[in-house]
Design a protein around this motif. Sequence first.
Motif, PDB file in Angstrom:
ATOM      1  N   PRO A 104      -1.584   3.743 -11.047  1.00  0.00           N
ATOM      2  CA  PRO A 104      -0.543   4.735 -10.755  1.00  0.00           C
ATOM      3  C   PRO A 104       0.457   4.859 -11.891  1.00  0.00           C
ATOM      4  O   PRO A 104       0.575   3.952 -12.718  1.00  0.00           O
ATOM      5  CB  PRO A 104       0.133   4.156  -9.515  1.00  0.00           C
ATOM      6  N   VAL A 105       1.161   5.982 -11.951  1.00  0.00           N
ATOM      7  CA  VAL A 105       2.317   6.073 -12.834  1.00  0.00           C
ATOM      8  C   VAL A 105       3.547   5.744 -11.979  1.00  0.00           C
ATOM      9  O   VAL A 105       3.521   5.864 -10.756  1.00  0.00           O
ATOM     10  CB  VAL A 105       2.468   7.479 -13.469  1.00  0.00           C
ATOM     11  N   VAL A 106       4.593   5.316 -12.650  1.00  0.00           N
ATOM     12  CA  VAL A 106       5.809   4.929 -11.940  1.00  0.00           C
ATOM     13  C   VAL A 106       6.689   6.164 -11.754  1.00  0.00           C
ATOM     14  O   VAL A 106       6.892   6.938 -12.687  1.00  0.00           O
ATOM     15  CB  VAL A 106       6.567   3.834 -12.728  1.00  0.00           C
ATOM     16  N   THR A 117      15.681   3.848  -1.201  1.00  0.00           N
ATOM     17  CA  THR A 117      16.980   4.391  -1.593  1.00  0.00           C
ATOM     18  C   THR A 117      16.903   4.862  -3.043  1.00  0.00           C
ATOM     19  O   THR A 117      16.026   4.421  -3.795  1.00  0.00           O
ATOM     20  CB  THR A 117      18.085   3.326  -1.456  1.00  0.00           C
ATOM     21  N   ALA A 118      17.817   5.744  -3.408  1.00  0.00           N
ATOM     22  CA  ALA A 118      17.801   6.338  -4.747  1.00  0.00           C
ATOM     23  C   ALA A 118      17.748   5.253  -5.821  1.00  0.00           C
ATOM     24  O   ALA A 118      18.420   4.227  -5.706  1.00  0.00           O
ATOM     25  CB  ALA A 118      19.024   7.223  -4.941  1.00  0.00           C
ATOM     26  N   GLY A 119      16.942   5.482  -6.843  1.00  0.00           N
ATOM     27  CA  GLY A 119      16.809   4.532  -7.933  1.00  0.00           C
ATOM     28  C   GLY A 119      15.591   3.634  -7.801  1.00  0.00           C
ATOM     29  O   GLY A 119      15.111   3.081  -8.781  1.00  0.00           O
ATOM     30  N   GLU A 120      15.053   3.507  -6.602  1.00  0.00           N
ATOM     31  CA  GLU A 120      13.861   2.669  -6.418  1.00  0.00           C
ATOM     32  C   GLU A 120      12.637   3.362  -6.993  1.00  0.00           C
ATOM     33  O   GLU A 120      12.579   4.593  -7.064  1.00  0.00           O
ATOM     34  CB  GLU A 120      13.638   2.368  -4.930  1.00  0.00           C
ATOM     35  N   GLU A 121      11.668   2.549  -7.373  1.00  0.00           N
ATOM     36  CA  GLU A 121      10.469   3.105  -8.001  1.00  0.00           C
ATOM     37  C   GLU A 121       9.230   2.832  -7.163  1.00  0.00           C
ATOM     38  O   GLU A 121       9.081   1.759  -6.578  1.00  0.00           O
ATOM     39  CB  GLU A 121      10.308   2.532  -9.410  1.00  0.00           C
ATOM     40  N   ILE A 122       8.353   3.815  -7.127  1.00  0.00           N
ATOM     41  CA  ILE A 122       7.078   3.683  -6.422  1.00  0.00           C
ATOM     42  C   ILE A 122       5.957   4.094  -7.386  1.00  0.00           C
ATOM     43  O   ILE A 122       6.226   4.538  -8.499  1.00  0.00           O
ATOM     44  CB  ILE A 122       7.019   4.591  -5.169  1.00  0.00           C
ATOM     45  N   GLY A 123       4.705   3.962  -6.935  1.00  0.00           N
ATOM     46  CA  GLY A 123       3.580   4.397  -7.747  1.00  0.00           C
ATOM     47  C   GLY A 123       3.067   5.744  -7.260  1.00  0.00           C
ATOM     48  O   GLY A 123       3.159   6.061  -6.072  1.00  0.00           O
ATOM     49  N   TRP A 157       2.023   5.394  -3.678  1.00  0.00           N
ATOM     50  CA  TRP A 157       1.690   3.976  -3.507  1.00  0.00           C
ATOM     51  C   TRP A 157       2.948   3.120  -3.376  1.00  0.00           C
ATOM     52  O   TRP A 157       3.815   3.150  -4.255  1.00  0.00           O
ATOM     53  CB  TRP A 157       0.865   3.484  -4.696  1.00  0.00           C
ATOM     54  N   ILE A 158       3.034   2.398  -2.283  1.00  0.00           N
ATOM     55  CA  ILE A 158       4.069   1.375  -2.126  1.00  0.00           C
ATOM     56  C   ILE A 158       3.366   0.043  -2.368  1.00  0.00           C
ATOM     57  O   ILE A 158       2.547  -0.374  -1.543  1.00  0.00           O
ATOM     58  CB  ILE A 158       4.654   1.376  -0.685  1.00  0.00           C
ATOM     59  N   PRO A 159       3.631  -0.605  -3.522  1.00  0.00           N
ATOM     60  CA  PRO A 159       2.902  -1.849  -3.826  1.00  0.00           C
ATOM     61  C   PRO A 159       3.017  -2.858  -2.690  1.00  0.00           C
ATOM     62  O   PRO A 159       4.119  -3.146  -2.224  1.00  0.00           O
ATOM     63  CB  PRO A 159       3.601  -2.355  -5.099  1.00  0.00           C
ATOM     64  N   GLY A 160       1.861  -3.339  -2.256  1.00  0.00           N
ATOM     65  CA  GLY A 160       1.847  -4.318  -1.181  1.00  0.00           C
ATOM     66  C   GLY A 160       1.660  -3.690   0.198  1.00  0.00           C
ATOM     67  O   GLY A 160       1.397  -4.382   1.164  1.00  0.00           O
ATOM     68  N   VAL A 161       1.814  -2.384   0.277  1.00  0.00           N
ATOM     69  CA  VAL A 161       1.648  -1.695   1.562  1.00  0.00           C
ATOM     70  C   VAL A 161       0.405  -0.807   1.534  1.00  0.00           C
ATOM     71  O   VAL A 161      -0.471  -0.899   2.394  1.00  0.00           O
ATOM     72  CB  VAL A 161       2.898  -0.848   1.909  1.00  0.00           C
TER      73      VAL A 161
END
Lengths: 285, 360
Positions: free
Chosen positions: A18-20, A96-102, A57-61
Motif C-alpha cells: 500500500p501507499v501511505v 483522527t486527523a493526522g493519522e496514517e493508513i494504507g 488498509w488498517i494495519p493489523g485489521v
Amino acid sequence: MTTLDTLELPETKDPYEPVVARLIETEPLTELERLFVFEPSDGQVLGHRPGQFVQVWIPGVGEAPISICSSPTRGRTFELCVRRVGEVTSHLHRLTAGEEIGVRGPLGNGFDMTAMQGQNVLVIAGGLGLAPARSVIEYVLDERARFDEFHVLYGARSPAEVLFRHDLIRWRHREAINLLVTVDRPDEQWRGRSGVVTKLFADLPRLNPERTCAVVIGPPVMFKFVVVELLARGIPHDRIFCSLERRMRCGIGKCGHCQINADYVCVDGPVFTYERMRELPEAVT
Amino acid sequence: MSARILNRDELLRLIDEAARDRRLIGPVRRGERTFYEAADRAAELDLDGPQCVYSPKAHFFPPEETLLTFERKSRSFVTHPVRHETPTALVAVRPCEIHGIRLLDHVFGAAPADEGYLARRRATFIIALDCFRPCRDEAFCGDLGTNTAHLGFDLMIRRLSDPEEGSRGAERFELTSATEDGASLLSRAGLGRTADRADLDAVRAYERSKASAFPRRLSCEADRLPEVAQRGYTSTVWERTAARCYSCGSCNLVCPTCYCFNLRDEVSLDGKSGARVREWDGCQLREFAVVAGGHNFRAAPAERLRHRVMRKASWIAQRTGLPGCVGCGRCDRACTAKISLVEILNTLAREQDHDHAGHS
C-alpha cells in the motif's frame, strides 16, 4: 566502471504494497456514515477516474474496498464516504486527523467520462450510491462545458439517511444542474419529495435518448426498476452505466472473490454497461 | 539440443544434478499414495507411482504465505516486502499439471504482476514426466489434450520402456529440453547418449501406443465445452447434483487450476507488528461470496457448484485462452459426495442433444 551487470534495476511495484495516506479531516454525514479527506503522504496524486475505488488498509485489521467519492479535478486530496459495517470501517471511524493508513489503488475501470462528452448526463443514485456518484457529479460540474444537460436523481431511505447535505444544497443552487431528491419514508420536518427514486423520473424533462448517458449507482433492488425507466425512455443499452458492489479482496483480478459470471468486478468493473450486465445473470440478484 | 537417452541410474543422477543447488521436490510415497514433497536424493522419489494426491502448485503458490510485514508507529506504520525465492527442482510433474502451472503463470503474471509468485516460479526448475497411459479412472486429460505438454517445463522425461514389461537393465528414458536452463543442465551433466535409430523407433512406438491409450470419457468434443457449459447455465443438473454437496472445498484444494485466495492480517501479541498474509480460498465454501453487511451472492450450494464448473469449463478459457480444467480427475476422486465433473459435463451435453433432437 559501471556496466549493465552492476546497475541496480528498480524493483517492480508490488501490487499488494500500500501507499501511505494521511487523514486531513473527517466529519460525520449520518449516524452510520462519515466523510474522510485523505492525502497521499509522499507528495503523490492518487490520479483516479470518477467511479474507481481504493483498498483501504488498517494495519493489523485488514482491507476494505471503498469507492472514491471526490472528483480528480479537486486537487491532491481524495475523499471516502464510509459506512460503519465491519471491522475495517469501524476502525476507520475512530481515526483522527493526522493519522496514517494504507491505500492501494485507484482500482477498477471507473466511468468513461470521455464517452459522456457532449451528451446529456443523467445520474440516478440510491442510498450509499451517492458516494461514488458524487465523484461523477463534481467532475461534471467542474468540467461543465464538456457536457450538455445534467440531471441528478437521488433517493434515500429517510431524511436522517440523506448523505452530503451541504453538497446537495450547494448543487441545488447551481443552475448548471437539475437535482431532484426524494426519501422513501419522510418525517414531519421533510418538505421535499417522497417515494422511491424511480418516482423522480416523472419530473424529468424529455431527453433525447440518442444523446443521453445514464449513470446508475445504488442497491441491487434499485437497478431493476431504474433500468426499466431508462429503457422506457429509449436510452441505448450501451449508454446505461451501472456501478456494482462485490467483495473485492486483491483488487487486481486474481483472487476470484468479486467474480460475476465470467467478469471480475475489480478489473472489468465496478462500472458495467447494461449491455454487458445482460450477459451476467449474477450481476443483480 | 537433441534428445538424450538415459537409463534409470543416469536419470537419477541427472535429477540429483538438477537438485545440487536447489531443494528437491517430487513424488514421495506414503503408503498407497504419493505427495509432492521434499526429498534429499532422487532415489527417494517414486517416479513410477500414482498421481500425487495434491497438484504441485503449493510449491510456488503456498497454502499460506506472508506478502509483507509491518510495524505500527504511534500514528502511522511502515511495511517491509517479503520475498521467498528458494531455488527448487520440481520433479516428475505430469503434463496435466504443467498445463495447470501455465494457467497460474498467466493469471499471476498478468499486469499488475504478482511479483512474489513470479519470483518463486523463476526459481523453480521443472522436470516433467510424460504419461503414456491414464494415471487413474477419473482422468479425462486424453479428451482435453492436456495429457501432452510441449512447453512450460525445463526438461521432459519420456519412459520409452514400460516398467512392467522391460527389465530394469533395458529401461530407457528420453530427455528433451524446452528451455535454455534445461538444455544447459542436460549438456553439462553429460549423461546418457544421443538417440540412435532404435531409440527413434522406440519413440515412434511410444507415441503410437500413447495415442490410443487414453479412452474418451467426455461425450462431446473438448472445444465445445465452453458452449455446453454456457448453454447449461439454467439446467437442473446444478440443483440435482449440489443436493449432496457438503460445500467442503476438497475439489478446490486438490485442483491444479484453482488459485482463488484470501488476504488477511496477522498481529503480534503486543499489537505492534504483524504480517499481511495470503491464504488459499475456495469458491465452494459457503462464505466465499459474502459481502460487507452479510449478503451472500452465492448462498445456495447449487450456485457455487455451477460457479466452479463454469469457471473450469468456460470462463477461465474465455479470459485466458488456456484450459480452465486439465482433466486430472482429482476433484472427482477427492469428492466425499461422489460428485463428478465429467458426469456433470456429460449430463449437460446429453440434455442439449435431447433438446436439439426435440426441436429438429
